[in-house]
Design a protein around this motif. Structure first.
Motif, mmCIF file in Angstrom:
data_model
loop_
_atom_site.group_PDB
_atom_site.id
_atom_site.type_symbol
_atom_site.label_atom_id
_atom_site.label_comp_id
_atom_site.label_asym_id
_atom_site.label_seq_id
_atom_site.Cartn_x
_atom_site.Cartn_y
_atom_site.Cartn_z
ATOM 1 N N LEU A 433 0.915 -1.133 -0.250
ATOM 2 C CA LEU A 433 0.149 0.134 0.335
ATOM 3 C C LEU A 433 1.233 1.094 0.112
ATOM 4 O O LEU A 433 2.155 1.425 1.149
ATOM 5 C CB LEU A 433 -0.819 -0.019 1.334
ATOM 6 C CG LEU A 433 -1.934 0.918 1.755
ATOM 7 C CD1 LEU A 433 -2.764 0.989 0.135
ATOM 8 C CD2 LEU A 433 -2.895 1.648 2.579
ATOM 9 N N LEU A 434 0.808 1.939 -1.034
ATOM 10 C CA LEU A 434 1.536 3.489 -1.505
ATOM 11 C C LEU A 434 0.145 4.705 -0.417
ATOM 12 O O LEU A 434 -1.056 4.694 -1.220
ATOM 13 C CB LEU A 434 1.460 3.496 -2.324
ATOM 14 C CG LEU A 434 2.740 4.864 -2.519
ATOM 15 C CD1 LEU A 434 3.615 4.963 -1.823
ATOM 16 C CD2 LEU A 434 2.818 4.937 -4.306
ATOM 17 N N ILE A 435 0.844 5.609 0.190
ATOM 18 C CA ILE A 435 -0.367 6.518 1.045
ATOM 19 C C ILE A 435 1.192 7.643 1.108
ATOM 20 O O ILE A 435 1.888 8.152 1.131
ATOM 21 C CB ILE A 435 -0.105 6.511 2.110
ATOM 22 C CG1 ILE A 435 -1.028 5.317 2.829
ATOM 23 C CG2 ILE A 435 -1.167 7.579 2.846
ATOM 24 C CD1 ILE A 435 -0.750 4.406 3.956
ATOM 25 N N PRO A 587 3.546 13.816 -3.192
ATOM 26 C CA PRO A 587 3.707 12.933 -3.790
ATOM 27 C C PRO A 587 4.624 13.321 -4.876
ATOM 28 O O PRO A 587 3.334 13.499 -6.465
ATOM 29 C CB PRO A 587 2.911 12.632 -3.994
ATOM 30 C CG PRO A 587 2.623 14.141 -3.344
ATOM 31 C CD PRO A 587 2.450 13.822 -2.575
ATOM 32 N N ILE A 592 7.659 9.094 -5.627
ATOM 33 C CA ILE A 592 6.959 8.121 -5.555
ATOM 34 C C ILE A 592 7.706 7.976 -7.713
ATOM 35 O O ILE A 592 7.357 8.254 -8.123
ATOM 36 C CB ILE A 592 5.940 8.435 -5.707
ATOM 37 C CG1 ILE A 592 5.630 8.071 -4.573
ATOM 38 C CG2 ILE A 592 5.329 7.441 -5.856
ATOM 39 C CD1 ILE A 592 3.536 9.532 -4.102
ATOM 40 N N LYS A 597 6.183 2.909 -7.575
ATOM 41 C CA LYS A 597 5.431 3.382 -8.036
ATOM 42 C C LYS A 597 4.799 1.820 -9.078
ATOM 43 O O LYS A 597 3.059 1.491 -8.469
ATOM 44 C CB LYS A 597 4.494 4.475 -8.871
ATOM 45 C CG LYS A 597 3.000 5.362 -9.375
ATOM 46 C CD LYS A 597 3.315 6.503 -10.211
ATOM 47 C CE LYS A 597 1.929 6.563 -10.449
ATOM 48 N NZ LYS A 597 1.510 8.304 -11.556
ATOM 49 N N PHE A 600 3.191 -1.022 -6.572
ATOM 50 C CA PHE A 600 2.488 -0.325 -5.238
ATOM 51 C C PHE A 600 1.072 0.217 -6.348
ATOM 52 O O PHE A 600 0.733 0.818 -6.489
ATOM 53 C CB PHE A 600 2.536 0.872 -4.774
ATOM 54 C CG PHE A 600 3.400 0.623 -3.738
ATOM 55 C CD1 PHE A 600 3.457 0.114 -2.384
ATOM 56 C CD2 PHE A 600 5.187 0.476 -3.826
ATOM 57 C CE1 PHE A 600 4.425 -0.022 -1.522
ATOM 58 C CE2 PHE A 600 5.980 0.081 -3.325
ATOM 59 C CZ PHE A 600 5.849 -0.042 -1.619
ATOM 60 N N ARG A 603 -3.595 2.067 -4.129
ATOM 61 C CA ARG A 603 -2.418 3.391 -3.399
ATOM 62 C C ARG A 603 -3.949 3.984 -3.146
ATOM 63 O O ARG A 603 -5.153 3.860 -2.594
ATOM 64 C CB ARG A 603 -1.948 4.146 -3.708
ATOM 65 C CG ARG A 603 -1.512 3.678 -5.149
ATOM 66 C CD ARG A 603 -1.261 3.910 -6.560
ATOM 67 N NE ARG A 603 0.147 3.563 -7.471
ATOM 68 C CZ ARG A 603 -0.422 3.190 -9.350
ATOM 69 N NH1 ARG A 603 -0.368 4.940 -9.468
ATOM 70 N NH2 ARG A 603 0.375 2.869 -9.613
ATOM 71 N N ILE A 617 0.148 10.139 -7.919
ATOM 72 C CA ILE A 617 -0.194 8.912 -6.478
ATOM 73 C C ILE A 617 -1.418 8.583 -7.818
ATOM 74 O O ILE A 617 -1.826 7.302 -7.535
ATOM 75 C CB ILE A 617 -0.633 9.062 -5.153
ATOM 76 C CG1 ILE A 617 -1.005 8.179 -4.942
ATOM 77 C CG2 ILE A 617 -2.203 10.299 -5.586
ATOM 78 C CD1 ILE A 617 0.425 7.069 -3.882
ATOM 79 N N LEU A 618 -1.875 8.477 -7.936
ATOM 80 C CA LEU A 618 -3.317 8.172 -8.456
ATOM 81 C C LEU A 618 -3.539 8.292 -10.290
ATOM 82 O O LEU A 618 -5.009 7.568 -10.898
ATOM 83 C CB LEU A 618 -4.752 8.595 -8.685
ATOM 84 C CG LEU A 618 -5.116 8.855 -6.432
ATOM 85 C CD1 LEU A 618 -6.154 9.677 -6.557
ATOM 86 C CD2 LEU A 618 -5.160 7.058 -6.094
ATOM 87 N N TYR A 634 -9.105 5.354 -2.480
ATOM 88 C CA TYR A 634 -8.385 4.725 -2.223
ATOM 89 C C TYR A 634 -8.598 4.162 -3.447
ATOM 90 O O TYR A 634 -9.870 3.710 -3.790
ATOM 91 C CB TYR A 634 -8.835 3.475 -1.026
ATOM 92 C CG TYR A 634 -8.393 2.141 -0.843
ATOM 93 C CD1 TYR A 634 -7.063 1.359 -1.066
ATOM 94 C CD2 TYR A 634 -9.315 0.848 -1.411
ATOM 95 C CE1 TYR A 634 -6.857 0.771 -1.165
ATOM 96 C CE2 TYR A 634 -9.328 0.040 -1.582
ATOM 97 C CZ TYR A 634 -7.568 -0.182 -1.724
ATOM 98 O OH TYR A 634 -6.736 -1.801 -1.490
#
Length: 770
Positions: A433-435, A587, A592, A597, A600, A603, A617-618, A634
């Motif tokens: 999991l990447l946060i 981010p 990242i 990326k 993972f 995320r 991130i997304l 999520y």
């Protein structure tokens, strides 16, 4: 129909029947019934005597109704006792219609209070009906008030209390009372005007000849002949009044459908098996759910007026840009409302997505998010923050049957969805999991939520934690788990890593553990840790959860040395039960990286500053429109678009209470040690095992021994500073000093005790070693 709805409806019907019986019994009270009941014992409801008594009673509700009326009217508040019965009716109606129970509760308080005031007023009167209207309590209160503040003062006080209570109740229970009164008067005025116009029209028809009568048009169309003339007038008056008080919606505007949220079935987490035996036969007890804050359940009341107003403003703005909506529904979540818009066939989805900023301005919202389209639905989603945000507490997401009876290996609770459904995921299936999120958006609380979920679900035999906290304070409370859930590193004093240079050593150590586990799986002939544990339960391996609370700090200080083990672990460690939870507040592409990326797939994005950070991130926008305080997106591995979830809140005090409860239990006898990694020393260029003399000790061993004896302090950092050594080499020398009996064993983050008190004693010991 689900069981909860059926229970509410049945409860509402029962309360309604009780209310009608209560009110009816009091209304038919007769003083002569007291004489009839005098010869009957209070518990007699059956038998010949009871049947004869019933025939003489004036109260149609029988013996019980007559006794109930006598009790309340004579001994309590007289006929005023009927008023609280109206509150009972309101309760029954609210349950039957699935309405919020907050208004009936407030109305109950109001009716009880106003009944006491009214009974006291009747008690002050000298009218012949005063006794039966006030009852014993009303007369008593009237006597006390007239004695203390006088007859006139009592009337003034009671009138003021009645007026204040009534005004307060109207303001609380009635939405916009003055607007509703104005609408009512407007409707009456429109109705009056219509009636006058109709009579004038009728009079003109009578005065016109038949030839001209056909040319006159009726004020109403001839459809629905069964409706009477006055009914038509009333309907039109009501329509006009409604149109004048609303935001002028069009006649063909779609009606909003309110989707009911998920009602999670509650379960007592403390009723499961709380005490278990560990592999080394030490009893371990799971923490009680009572260690978490017990909060009053927040009312899930939906303000339909506010929801209708939001719908009207949304559709009005879309209508300006020629976007036709065929159907609309709404789901009210903890902090946002999701409007699902089914568009007309000729409307392109891109026309809606381009209106994000315009819709945000029209709704006066902090930020809206558009889902175009919603996966699996023929609709476009518009998420709008509502004015009554609700906090999701950690206890509320654990006290559900879904969590209590889950069969997951590593269950972690992420929060509640917009439909109020508890979102539970298995860390094994993620598998990493990447946060990411800005400062204060909820990352650290989210990590605490996940670790707390694991502590409530897993024993120390099933999971171990590797905690890396460069910020030094976020994971401080988990030091209490050192004898149960935390691993130990060879050459490291602390079990929660805070030094970035030591973090590289810890990650390399986990990497070495991964390689050794693959050797075990190969020898056992199995593919993953679950099969290995089933095949060899006596040698079962625990899952390892590696938590890195701030990746950016590690990347800045160590760079490639950190990225390499994280990438390798993310690629290979799933099968051997090692899972990563990595968080960062930056981010950016230099933190990242593409390699990280790619490994993972799962995320989480909390609120970020810009669309660029959201895409990093997304791989898409949306995180910049989040509200902070645990509001997150999520991205699971199984869905094409992220899911909006409200992360629960767990305070540092609750985390400390849980970890302290575990820390006070007897520690495990056998600690889980991670192997010593093979690390190249920067600046020296020699691998682990270099700089060794013929006895296998480091060439700097004697100099390090004299240094610690001189300072009477044994610590790895001392050797690093004074001898200019790398961390892993200094840690290795410290282990050799311990083996030689020069320093004592590690004691957490404290410096080791030096067992030799002088250089002469040290020289003698070194000669004996040779």
């Amino acid at each position: 129909m689900n069981k909860e709805k059926l229970k509410k409806e049945l409860s509402g019907i029962v309360l309604g029947i009780i209310a009608f019986f209560y009110i009816g019994a009091l209304l038919f009270y007769d003083q002569d019934d007291q004489t009839v009941l005098a010869g009957l014992k209070w518990y007699e409801f059956f038998g010949r005597g009871a049947m004869e008594t019933v025939s003489k009673l004036h109260n149609p509700f029988g013996i019980f109704g007559a006794r109930l009326a006598e009790l309340f009217i004579r001994s309590f508040l007289g006929y005023v006792s009927i008023v609280p019965g109206l509150a009972l009716l309101y309760w029954g109606w609210s349950l039957l219609r699935h309405k919020s129970l907050k208004p009936p509760l407030l109305f109950t308080f109001y009716t009880v209070f106003i009944s006491l005031v009214a009974a006291s007023m009747f008690g002050l009167t000298t009218a012949p009906f005063g006794d039966v209207m006030s009852g014993a309590i009303g007369r008593m209160l009237a006597a006390v008030l007239s004695t203390v503040i006088g007859y006139t003062g009592a009337w003034i006080l009671l009138a003021a209390l009645a007026a204040a209570a009534t005004l307060f109740a109207v303001r609380i229970l009635v939405e916009n009372p003055f607007d509703k009164l104005r609408s009512a008067f407007t409707g009456i005025g429109v109705l009056k005007g219509r009636i006058v116009a109709a009579f004038e029209h009728k009079k003109s028809r009578e005065s016109k000849p038949e030839s001209e009568e056909a040319e006159l048009s009726l004020p109403f169309p001839p459809e629905n002949p069964e409706n009477t003339f006055v009914e038509k007038l009333t309907e039109e008056a009501q329509e006009e009044a409604a149109n004048s008080s609303s935001s002028a919606p069009t006649d063909d505007e779609p009606e909003i459908t309110i989707r009911e949220g998920v009602h999670e079935k509650e379960a007592d987490l403390d009723k499961r098996r709380l005490k278990v035996k560990t592999k080394d036969r030490i009893a371990y007890r799971f923490p009680s759910v009572d260690l978490l804050r017990h909060t009053r359940e927040e009312d899930d009341y939906i303000d339909e007026t506010l929801l209708e107003d939001s719908k009207n403003r949304l559709l009005e703005k879309l209508r300006i840009y020629k976007v036709e909506v065929v159907r609309i529904s709404a789901t009210v979540g903890p902090r946002v409302t999701l409007f699902e818009l089914e568009l007309a066939p000729d409307v392109k989805v891109s026309r809606v997505t381009s209106l994000e900023n315009d819709l945000a301005m029209a709704m006066a919202a902090r930020g809206i998010r558009i889902i175009a389209p919603i996966p699996g639905k023929n609709a476009v989603g518009v998420e709008i923050p509502h004015g009554k945000p609700r906090t999701v507490w950690m206890r509320s997401v654990l006290q559900v049957e879904k969590f209590k009876n889950n069969k997951m290996a590593l269950p972690v609770v992420l929060g509640k969805t917009i439909a109020n459904e508890v979102y539970l995921e298995d860390l094994v299936t993620m598998p990493h999991l990447l946060i990411a999120g800005a400062t204060g958006s909820g990352k650290s609380v989210g990590i605490n939520v996940m670790l707390t979920s694991l502590l409530y679900a897993c024993s120390p035999d099933r999971v171990k934690f590797v905690l890396i906290d460069p910020k030094r304070v976020e994971l401080l409370h988990y030091q209490n788990l050192k004898n149960h859930f935390l691993v130990k590193f060879h050459g490291l004093d602390e079990q929660i890593i805070t030094d970035p240079t030591k973090a590289v050593y810890a990650l390399k150590s986990v990497e070495k553990e991964m390689e050794q586990r693959y050797d075990l799986l190969e020898k056992a002939g199995v593919r993953n840790i679950a099969d290995f544990n089933r095949k060899q339960p006596d040698e079962a391996l625990p899952y390892l959860v590696v938590v890195v609370d701030e990746l950016a700090d590690l990347m800045i200080t160590a760079g490639r040395d950190v990225e390499e083990p994280i990438t390798r672990l993310a690629q290979l460690s799933r099968a051997v039960g090692i899972h990563l939870i990595v968080a960062t507040q930056r981010p950016s592409v230099d933190i990242i990286t593409g390699v990280i990326k790619a490994n993972f797939p799962a995320r989480i994005a909390f609120q970020v500053a810009s669309k660029v950070d959201s895409r990093t991130i997304l791989d898409g926008s949306g995180a910049e429109q989040l509200l902070g305080n645990g509001d997150m997106l999520y991205q699971p591995t199984s869905q094409p678009k992220p899911e909006r979830i409200q992360c629960p809140y767990v305070s540092s005090g609750e985390v400390e209470a849980i970890t302290s409860f575990i820390g006070k239990q007897d520690g495990l006898k056998n600690f889980y040690h991670l192997p010593q990694p093979d690390i190249k020393e920067k600046g020296n260029g020699v691998q682990n095992g270099g700089f060794q003399d013929k006895d296998g000790r480091d060439s700097m061993f004697e100099e390090a021994a004299h240094l610690v004896v001189m300072h009477q302090q044994g610590s790895v950092s001392l050797l690093q500073r004074r001898l200019k050594l790398g961390f892993s080499r200094a840690a290795r020398i410290m282990d050799q000093l311990e083996a030689a009996g020069i320093v004592g064993p590690a004691d957490g983050s404290k410096a080791r005790d030096v067992l030799v008190d002088s250089h002469d004693a040290l020289d003698l010991l070194l000669r004996n070693l040779d």
